[in-house]
Design a protein around this motif. Structure first.
Motif, short mmCIF file in Angstrom:
data_model
loop_
_atom_site.label_atom_id
_atom_site.label_comp_id
_atom_site.label_asym_id
_atom_site.label_seq_id
_atom_site.Cartn_x
_atom_site.Cartn_y
_atom_site.Cartn_z
N GLY A 118 0.83 -1.19 0.00
CA GLY A 118 0.00 0.00 0.00
C GLY A 118 0.87 1.24 0.00
O GLY A 118 1.95 1.25 -0.59
N VAL A 119 0.38 2.28 0.67
CA VAL A 119 1.11 3.55 0.70
C VAL A 119 1.51 3.91 2.12
O VAL A 119 0.83 3.55 3.09
CB VAL A 119 0.28 4.69 0.08
CG1 VAL A 119 0.05 4.45 -1.40
CG2 VAL A 119 -1.05 4.85 0.81
N LEU A 120 2.62 4.61 2.24
CA LEU A 120 3.13 5.10 3.52
C LEU A 120 3.56 6.55 3.31
O LEU A 120 4.19 6.87 2.28
CB LEU A 120 4.29 4.24 3.99
CG LEU A 120 4.98 4.61 5.31
CD1 LEU A 120 5.49 3.35 6.02
CD2 LEU A 120 6.16 5.57 5.07
N TYR A 121 3.23 7.41 4.27
CA TYR A 121 3.63 8.81 4.17
C TYR A 121 4.49 9.20 5.36
O TYR A 121 4.05 9.13 6.50
CB TYR A 121 2.40 9.72 4.10
CG TYR A 121 2.77 11.18 3.94
CD1 TYR A 121 3.29 11.65 2.73
CD2 TYR A 121 2.61 12.08 4.98
CE1 TYR A 121 3.66 12.98 2.57
CE2 TYR A 121 2.98 13.42 4.83
CZ TYR A 121 3.49 13.86 3.63
OH TYR A 121 3.85 15.17 3.47
N GLU A 122 5.74 9.57 5.08
CA GLU A 122 6.66 10.02 6.12
C GLU A 122 6.46 11.50 6.39
O GLU A 122 6.44 12.31 5.45
CB GLU A 122 8.11 9.79 5.69
CG GLU A 122 8.55 8.35 5.67
CD GLU A 122 10.03 8.23 5.35
OE1 GLU A 122 10.61 9.21 4.80
OE2 GLU A 122 10.62 7.18 5.62
N MET A 123 6.33 11.85 7.67
CA MET A 123 6.20 13.24 8.06
C MET A 123 7.51 13.67 8.71
O MET A 123 7.81 13.29 9.84
CB MET A 123 5.03 13.41 9.02
CG MET A 123 3.69 13.11 8.38
SD MET A 123 2.33 12.95 9.56
CE MET A 123 2.59 11.25 10.11
N HIS A 124 8.32 14.41 7.98
CA HIS A 124 9.65 14.81 8.46
C HIS A 124 9.52 15.90 9.52
O HIS A 124 8.90 16.93 9.28
CB HIS A 124 10.52 15.28 7.30
CG HIS A 124 10.74 14.24 6.26
ND1 HIS A 124 11.72 13.28 6.36
CD2 HIS A 124 10.08 13.96 5.11
CE1 HIS A 124 11.67 12.49 5.32
NE2 HIS A 124 10.69 12.88 4.54
N ARG A 125 10.10 15.68 10.67
CA ARG A 125 10.03 16.66 11.76
C ARG A 125 11.42 17.06 12.27
O ARG A 125 11.73 18.20 12.44
CB ARG A 125 9.20 16.09 12.92
CG ARG A 125 7.72 15.93 12.59
CD ARG A 125 7.06 17.29 12.41
NE ARG A 125 5.64 17.16 12.14
CZ ARG A 125 5.11 17.09 10.93
NH1 ARG A 125 5.91 17.13 9.87
NH2 ARG A 125 3.81 16.98 10.76
N PHE A 126 12.26 16.06 12.50
CA PHE A 126 13.59 16.32 13.00
C PHE A 126 14.60 15.50 12.18
O PHE A 126 14.23 14.58 11.46
CB PHE A 126 13.70 15.95 14.48
CG PHE A 126 12.67 16.63 15.35
CD1 PHE A 126 12.84 17.95 15.73
CD2 PHE A 126 11.54 15.95 15.75
CE1 PHE A 126 11.89 18.58 16.52
CE2 PHE A 126 10.58 16.57 16.54
CZ PHE A 126 10.76 17.90 16.92
N ARG A 127 15.86 15.82 12.34
CA ARG A 127 16.90 15.14 11.57
C ARG A 127 16.93 13.64 11.82
O ARG A 127 17.04 12.85 10.88
CB ARG A 127 18.27 15.75 11.91
CG ARG A 127 19.44 15.06 11.23
CD ARG A 127 20.76 15.71 11.59
NE ARG A 127 21.89 14.99 11.04
CZ ARG A 127 22.35 15.15 9.82
NH1 ARG A 127 21.75 15.99 9.00
NH2 ARG A 127 23.39 14.47 9.38
#
Length: 208
Positions: free
Chosen positions: A110-119
């Protein structure tokens, strides 16, 4: 379609195929990879231990899982964390109050969405569609038939999410939660859910 018509090692064969495809991709890009960052592989590969409430009996069960994440190309900036995920899981340890061969297996994507917040830390959400196999660990309805009802299979759905933390360079730890829907199962929906704790290697990111 019953599990009796499908080899019990289907899950292992599927996982072997996934990792064979990964190895092939690695091999095909070894030379470009030596020429700079443009040659990095566009994928992450990981695996870990799963601890699940299988929605059957009282005891929780353990198992193992593996996954591959591949970024979707050509996405606009605000969707640059969108990926395709392939995942397989086998929950088979500690059946407890269920039959000794009780197990649940899923394989799909399926699909996965990464939410970038910190390094070194990020959150993600996902939605998967898989094919699920369940072995009841014994005869569920009757053992006095030519083909006893001991297993079943169907398409399953699973929203989920989790977090990843960089351990060292390209190695990340992952804590994943997944809630599965197995529809039309003996007049109801079976709802296994649980956590997977593991690690992955991200070929996309710099090792520095």
């Amino acid at each position: 379609m019953h599990l009796s018509s499908i080899p019990r090692h289907f899950f292992k064969l599927m996982m072997a195929a996934i990792f064979a495809a990964t190895a092939s991709s690695v091999y095909s890009q070894v030379v470009p990879a030596t020429r700079g960052s443009a040659g990095r592989l566009p994928l992450s590969v990981g695996g870990g231990y799963s601890y699940f409430d299988v929605d059957w009996g009282k005891t929780r069960m353990g198992g193992y899982a593996g996954w591959i994440d591949v970024p979707m190309p050509g996405m606009p900036y605000f969707l640059n964390g969108l990926m395709i995920e392939a995942e397989g899981r086998d929950v088979l340890w500690n059946p407890g109050d269920k039959g000794k061969t009780f197990s649940q297996r899923t394989g799909g994507g399926g699909v996965l969405y990464e939410m970038h917040r910190f390094r070194n830390f990020k959150l993600y959400a996902k939605g998967l569609v898989s094919y699920g196999f369940i072995d009841f660990g014994g005869c569920l309805v009757s053992c006095n038939t030519t083909h006893p009802y001991t297993n079943d299979s169907r398409v399953t759905y699973a929203p989920g999410g989790g977090m990843e933390y960089r351990i060292h360079r390209n190695i990340w730890a992952r804590a994943d939660y997944e809630y599965q829907f197995w529809p039309h199962f003996l007049g109801k929906t079976l709802d296994p859910q649980g956590f997977t704790f593991g690690a992955m290697y991200d070929f996309r990111r710099s090792q520095r």
